[in-house]
Design a protein around this motif. Structure first.
Motif, short mmCIF file in Angstrom:
data_model
loop_
_atom_site.label_atom_id
_atom_site.label_comp_id
_atom_site.label_asym_id
_atom_site.label_seq_id
_atom_site.Cartn_x
_atom_site.Cartn_y
_atom_site.Cartn_z
N VAL A 214 38.77 -18.56 -15.53
CA VAL A 214 38.65 -18.07 -15.02
C VAL A 214 39.46 -16.37 -15.23
O VAL A 214 40.50 -16.61 -15.43
CB VAL A 214 39.38 -17.81 -13.97
CG1 VAL A 214 38.96 -17.01 -12.30
CG2 VAL A 214 38.68 -19.88 -13.49
N ILE A 215 38.79 -15.46 -15.48
CA ILE A 215 39.29 -14.10 -15.77
C ILE A 215 39.30 -13.27 -14.72
O ILE A 215 38.48 -12.99 -13.68
CB ILE A 215 38.17 -13.69 -17.07
CG1 ILE A 215 37.77 -14.24 -17.78
CG2 ILE A 215 38.39 -11.57 -16.86
CD1 ILE A 215 37.11 -13.83 -19.16
N ALA A 216 40.46 -12.66 -13.64
CA ALA A 216 41.05 -12.10 -13.13
C ALA A 216 40.68 -10.89 -12.74
O ALA A 216 41.52 -11.00 -14.01
CB ALA A 216 41.90 -13.09 -11.75
N ILE A 252 43.33 -18.88 -16.98
CA ILE A 252 43.34 -18.08 -15.94
C ILE A 252 43.98 -17.49 -16.82
O ILE A 252 45.21 -16.59 -17.53
CB ILE A 252 44.14 -17.93 -14.77
CG1 ILE A 252 44.02 -19.57 -13.91
CG2 ILE A 252 43.83 -16.47 -13.47
CD1 ILE A 252 44.55 -19.77 -12.82
N VAL A 253 42.60 -16.03 -17.24
CA VAL A 253 43.13 -14.87 -17.86
C VAL A 253 43.36 -13.32 -16.46
O VAL A 253 42.74 -13.35 -15.75
CB VAL A 253 41.76 -14.01 -18.69
CG1 VAL A 253 42.40 -12.87 -19.15
CG2 VAL A 253 42.33 -15.39 -20.03
N PHE A 254 44.12 -12.62 -16.92
CA PHE A 254 44.27 -11.56 -15.91
C PHE A 254 44.71 -10.22 -16.60
O PHE A 254 44.98 -10.30 -17.42
CB PHE A 254 46.28 -11.88 -14.90
CG PHE A 254 46.23 -12.74 -14.69
CD1 PHE A 254 46.26 -13.19 -13.52
CD2 PHE A 254 46.94 -14.13 -14.84
CE1 PHE A 254 46.68 -14.51 -12.57
CE2 PHE A 254 47.23 -15.32 -14.74
CZ PHE A 254 47.15 -15.05 -13.43
N ILE A 255 43.42 -9.33 -15.98
CA ILE A 255 43.74 -8.37 -16.51
C ILE A 255 43.86 -7.04 -15.16
O ILE A 255 42.69 -7.11 -13.95
CB ILE A 255 41.62 -8.30 -16.77
CG1 ILE A 255 41.51 -9.06 -17.84
CG2 ILE A 255 41.07 -6.63 -17.15
CD1 ILE A 255 40.15 -8.57 -18.01
N ALA A 256 44.06 -6.13 -16.09
CA ALA A 256 44.38 -4.62 -14.68
C ALA A 256 43.79 -3.75 -15.17
O ALA A 256 43.55 -3.82 -16.41
CB ALA A 256 46.40 -4.91 -14.48
N HIS A 257 43.16 -3.27 -14.08
CA HIS A 257 42.92 -1.28 -14.96
C HIS A 257 42.86 -0.56 -14.34
O HIS A 257 42.95 -0.69 -12.91
CB HIS A 257 41.35 -1.94 -15.39
CG HIS A 257 40.41 -1.85 -14.10
ND1 HIS A 257 39.48 -0.27 -13.48
CD2 HIS A 257 40.43 -2.81 -13.37
CE1 HIS A 257 38.93 -1.10 -12.70
NE2 HIS A 257 39.52 -2.28 -12.12
N GLU A 263 44.90 -6.35 -20.58
CA GLU A 263 45.56 -8.44 -20.25
C GLU A 263 47.10 -7.91 -20.32
O GLU A 263 47.85 -7.07 -20.95
CB GLU A 263 45.02 -8.81 -21.50
CG GLU A 263 45.81 -10.39 -20.95
CD GLU A 263 45.08 -11.64 -21.57
OE1 GLU A 263 45.31 -12.47 -21.29
OE2 GLU A 263 44.72 -11.13 -23.09
N VAL A 264 47.05 -8.68 -19.02
CA VAL A 264 48.70 -8.93 -18.00
C VAL A 264 49.33 -10.18 -18.29
O VAL A 264 48.43 -10.88 -17.77
CB VAL A 264 48.87 -7.52 -16.70
CG1 VAL A 264 48.50 -6.13 -17.20
CG2 VAL A 264 47.91 -8.03 -16.26
N CYS A 280 35.20 1.17 -13.91
CA CYS A 280 35.90 -0.36 -14.07
C CYS A 280 34.87 -1.01 -14.66
O CYS A 280 35.26 -2.02 -14.95
CB CYS A 280 34.69 -0.39 -12.42
SG CYS A 280 35.81 -0.40 -10.91
N SER A 281 34.50 -0.02 -15.21
CA SER A 281 34.19 -0.66 -16.84
C SER A 281 34.55 -0.98 -17.76
O SER A 281 34.39 -1.72 -18.84
CB SER A 281 32.42 0.10 -17.60
OG SER A 281 33.40 1.60 -17.61
N SER A 282 35.47 -0.21 -17.83
CA SER A 282 37.37 -0.83 -19.11
C SER A 282 37.15 -2.12 -18.36
O SER A 282 37.33 -2.38 -19.52
CB SER A 282 37.48 0.34 -18.85
OG SER A 282 38.74 -0.21 -17.13
N ALA A 283 37.42 -2.63 -17.27
CA ALA A 283 37.70 -3.92 -16.77
C ALA A 283 36.39 -5.13 -17.66
O ALA A 283 36.74 -5.97 -18.41
CB ALA A 283 38.14 -4.18 -16.15
#
Length: 386
Positions: A214-216, A252-257, A263-264, A280-283
């Motif tokens: 799951v990519i959050a 679970i992968v966490f991405i903040a943008h 990836e954090v 948003c496209s960066s995420a």
């Protein structure tokens, strides 16, 4: 006079179960109260901002014991009548004034009648999870290529006359010996022979396993205010606990943008604040990069989830739609959650609405209680087909 050697008595044994029945009734009341208050409870700030070990309180209507009540409409009783006033007499009732509501007080304005008694019961996070997660599952979960099989349990499925002594079934062996000896001489003590031996056999219970990732993705730009970030973190807080509670192998992968994505760690995802513009496209590009390098769709069920306030750079919207289509090609579904408290115009949602794909799901949250609705929407548990 001879006294009887025994006394025959009859007793109502249901009275002995009264404590147990009251306890079960109390538990039912607690469960009802949790279900009724679930949308508010799961968005409780003390839970979201904690380590998940908090105790919350839910209001429960008081449970009165059964008792006799007089019909005051027919007869007069103690404390009533034309004589002098006594303890318990109702001397008068003040008429409700302008702006005062009739009935028990609730909301704005004071009421003129008594309300229902209730008390607060303490409920653990685990109890909330049990109720909430029972209604949730990862949608469209499919069997993927396996590198190994997981033996989840051992099930005894047969009894045989030959086997290893370590697997002997003592109870069945003894019963076989008693039956055989009873046919020969019922007064003789049971002797165990080789023919009496019984052995248990078993099989491994193998759980077919489908790995999932799951990519959050969360928007942490300056347009995401305190409320928007709180709602997004609330959703992901329960999503993470749901996945780790119900699924053994889920990553679970966490991405903040903001204008850039990275990836954090889980801790940084839930605590770190950012600022700046929104692209948003960066995420989505970062998510595609992670999928293509680490999680091949042939081996993983993939679920990207993105939460934003919808305030995206207008020129970036077309890129977002294109990248979302690429993500859906690799994923079981793509979930977009938008926090839009005041129903303002959303540039990102305007670009997503024309999307017609069963893998694309979106939900707009306007208030705290809708976090529960969003969880149920994205992780709806389908009824088994009979």
């Amino acid at each position: 006079m001879k006294h009887p050697l025994f006394i025959v008595s009859e007793e109502d044994w249901s009275l002995h179960r009264k404590g147990y029945q009251d306890q079960m009734r109390h538990q039912e009341k607690v469960q009802e109260a949790i279900k009724k208050n679930l949308p508010d409870l799961i968005s409780e700030e003390n839970i979201i901002m904690s380590d998940g070990k908090q105790i919350v309180k839910v209001p429960i209507r008081s449970m009165e014991e059964f008792r006799f009540r007089y019909n005051h409409n027919k007869n007069k009783h103690v404390g009533q009548g034309s004589g002098d006033s006594k303890v318990g007499d109702l001397l008068g009732r003040e008429q409700p004034q302008k702006g005062q509501k009739k009935g028990p007080g609730k909301g704005k304005g004071a009421g003129d009648q008594a309300g229902s008694d209730y008390y607060e019961a303490e409920v653990s996070i685990e109890e909330l999870e049990g109720i909430l997660f029972s209604e949730m599952e990862l949608p469209n979960l499919k069997q993927k290529e396996q590198t190994d099989m997981i033996v989840d349990d051992i099930r005894f499925n047969d009894v045989r006359k030959k086997g290893l002594m370590g697997n002997i079934d003592k109870k069945r062996t003894l019963l076989a010996a008693i039956k055989r000896n009873a046919l020969v001489d019922k007064h003789q003590k049971a002797k165990i022979s080789i023919d009496d031996l019984r052995f248990k056999t078993w099989e491994d219970v193998v759980i077919p396993h489908s790995s999932a990732v799951v990519i959050a993705m969360m928007d942490t730009s300056g347009s995401m205010g305190i409320f928007e970030k709180y709602i997004a973190r609330s959703f992901f807080f329960w999503m993470v606990r749901f996945l780790r509670t119900k699924y053994e192998k889920v990553e679970i992968v966490f991405i903040a943008h903001h204008t850039e994505a990275k990836e954090v760690t889980e801790d940084a995802f839930f605590t770190k604040g950012e600022s700046g513009g929104t692209i948003c496209s960066s995420a989505y590009r970062k998510a595609l990069e992670i999928i293509d390098t680490r999680f091949p769709p042939s081996r993983y069920n993939i679920y990207p989830f993105h939460f934003s306030d919808g305030d995206n750079l207008t020129s970036d919207n077309e890129r977002c739609v294109k990248l979302v289509r690429e993500l859906m090609k690799r994923s079981n579904l793509f979930g977009y959650g938008e926090v839009n408290q005041y129903n303002r115009h959303s540039t990102l949602m305007s670009a997503y609405r024309p999307l017609r794909d069963e893998k694309f799901m979106y939900y707009v949250i306007k208030e705290k209680g809708q976090v529960y609705d969003a969880l149920k929407f994205f992780f709806d548990k389908k009824e088994p087909v009979s």
